[in-house]
Design an enzyme around this catalytic site. Structure first.
Site, PDB file in Angstrom:
ATOM      1  N   PRO A  16       5.449 -24.041 -26.946  1.00  0.00           N
ATOM      2  CA  PRO A  16       6.815 -24.117 -27.477  1.00  0.00           C
ATOM      3  C   PRO A  16       6.961 -25.406 -28.264  1.00  0.00           C
ATOM      4  O   PRO A  16       6.553 -26.469 -27.794  1.00  0.00           O
ATOM      5  CB  PRO A  16       7.680 -24.156 -26.207  1.00  0.00           C
ATOM      6  CG  PRO A  16       6.774 -24.653 -25.126  1.00  0.00           C
ATOM      7  CD  PRO A  16       5.388 -24.221 -25.485  1.00  0.00           C
ATOM      8  N   CYS A 100       9.919 -32.347 -21.787  1.00  0.00           N
ATOM      9  CA  CYS A 100      10.369 -32.965 -23.036  1.00  0.00           C
ATOM     10  C   CYS A 100      10.684 -34.453 -22.822  1.00  0.00           C
ATOM     11  O   CYS A 100      11.495 -34.799 -21.958  1.00  0.00           O
ATOM     12  CB  CYS A 100      11.588 -32.244 -23.594  1.00  0.00           C
ATOM     13  SG  CYS A 100      12.136 -32.990 -25.140  1.00  0.00           S
ATOM     14  N   ASN A 200      -2.814 -27.946 -21.262  1.00  0.00           N
ATOM     15  CA  ASN A 200      -2.238 -28.264 -22.569  1.00  0.00           C
ATOM     16  C   ASN A 200      -2.466 -29.739 -22.908  1.00  0.00           C
ATOM     17  O   ASN A 200      -2.421 -30.595 -22.039  1.00  0.00           O
ATOM     18  CB  ASN A 200      -0.733 -27.931 -22.537  1.00  0.00           C
ATOM     19  CG  ASN A 200       0.019 -28.433 -23.758  1.00  0.00           C
ATOM     20  OD1 ASN A 200       0.999 -29.166 -23.628  1.00  0.00           O
ATOM     21  ND2 ASN A 200      -0.420 -28.048 -24.936  1.00  0.00           N
ATOM     22  N   GLY A 201      -2.694 -29.964 -24.195  1.00  0.00           N
ATOM     23  CA  GLY A 201      -2.809 -31.329 -24.700  1.00  0.00           C
ATOM     24  C   GLY A 201      -4.128 -31.571 -25.402  1.00  0.00           C
ATOM     25  O   GLY A 201      -5.195 -31.381 -24.810  1.00  0.00           O
TER      26      GLY A 201
END
Ligand SMILES: Cc1cc2nc3c(=O)[nH]c(=O)nc-3n(C[C@H](O)[C@H](O)[C@H](O)COP(=O)(O)O)c2cc1C
Length: 323
Positions: A16, A100, A200-201
């Site tokens: 996202p 976030c 992720n990353g």
């Protein structure tokens, strides 16, 4: 791995990304062969107030499953209401943002601020799970600071209340995008729970994806910045993980054709003025690496209407070398 009615082997998700993974970009990624795409993060409050721009972000019409909607907020009841609305609009997975790092989000106790209050994070997830029939997932960072790594404990708490998958960006809030994504700590999350965990990353190539899977033991990977102007990365990684083969580089002709189709979609959904404005960043990402990219970027930034932007793309397409 399984998520509700879905079953995938080594899934490759488009992360996202606010201001990026709108309907036009999701369709573009699907048009080149990706299919596990996420919406931008959507405010629970704005959704329950029926804010028209927020409702536009939830326009899933015509999109195939899985339709994964990400929500952010800090109040369990409002999050649950927003989740119900998202499902009514077609979401078949609801994801909760606990990562976030943006100041304007965390000052409201949302996004990665939830990493500072695990009981609240757990209550939010539990309330959402109780109010929707579809799978609920969570995307998180590792913790607020390196001294306060909470992702393994948070994942365990979320699993206990019925969350069915977690995605972990291997950085802390404090890091924003500095340093390297920590694969060892993602592995700790995977070892802590029985639900699927997505790594992720810093995955920018098929080899990165394979390495991330090996080092973390995760069930799948999620790609963010690597897909900017490069939606092909998603199917390229999928192909590599399934077939062990690197697909040929995408040609400039194909890149420009896809960029032009993306522009048409943005104009269609957002209109000339907003569409052109939003497409500028994508256009610059698409032409990264082309000969004379800096000069083309200047032209893209100066375009006054969509026809001028199309002309820039067509010039790149027909001249190859932009002079
Ligand atoms: C422009 C941009 C917008 C982002 N917006 C969101 C978002 O709305 N929700 C979210 O959970 N993460 C968001 N992220 C974080 C990404 O989903 C991802 O976790 C992060 O970029 C690390 O992955 P990468 O190294 O593959 O980029 C955003 C990242 C970028 C670059």
């Amino acid at each position: 791995m399984r998520l509700g009615k879905f079953q995938w082997k080594n899934p490759v998700f488009l992360a996202p990304m606010a201001g990026v993974t709108d309907k036009a970009f999701r369709e573009t990624v699907r048009s080149v062969g990706g299919h596990l795409v996420w919406t931008e993060m959507i405010s629970d409050k704005a959704l329950t107030y029926q804010n028209s721009r927020t409702l536009d972000m939830l326009n899933l019409s015509g999109e195939p499953s899985p339709r994964i909607v990400q929500l952010f907020g800090s109040d369990p009841e409002i999050m649950a209401k927003a989740a119900v609305l998202a499902v009514e609009k077609g979401a078949d997975v609801v994801d909760i943002n606990m990562g976030c790092p943006t100041p304007k989000i965390v000052k409201n106790g949302e996004g990665s601020a939830l990493l500072l209050d695990l009981p609240l994070a757990q209550r939010i997830a539990e309330t959402v799970v109780k109010n929707v029939e579809v799978p609920v997932t969570v995307k998180m960072r590792l913790g607020w600071t390196a001294e306060k790594i909470v992702a393994p404990e948070l994942a365990k708490r979320l699993e206990e209340v019925g969350v069915q998958m977690v995605s972990v960006h291997g950085r802390t809030r404090e890091q924003f995008y500095a340093g390297k994504a920590n694969r060892e700590l993602i592995r700790k999350v995977k070892e802590e729970v029985n639900i699927p965990v997505i790594a992720n990353g810093d995955i920018f190539s098929p080899q990165d994806a394979q390495e991330a899977l090996e080092l973390t033991g995760c069930d799948g990977v999620m790609i963010g910045r690597g897909a900017l102007g490069n939606p092909w990365l998603i199917p390229q990684i999928e192909h590599f993980l399934q077939e062990g083969e690197i697909l040929p580089e995408t040609s400039w002709e194909e890149k420009i054709e896809v960029a032009l189709a993306h522009l048409e979609r943005v104009l269609n959904y957002k209109g000339e003025r907003i569409g052109l404005n939003e497409m500028r960043k994508h256009a610059v990402w698409y032409i990264k690496g082309v000969h004379n990219a800096a000069k083309i970027r200047d032209h893209i930034m100066q375009t006054k209407n969509s026809q001028e932007m199309k002309d820039v793309f067509l010039k790149v397409l027909h001249n190859h070398v932009y002079s």
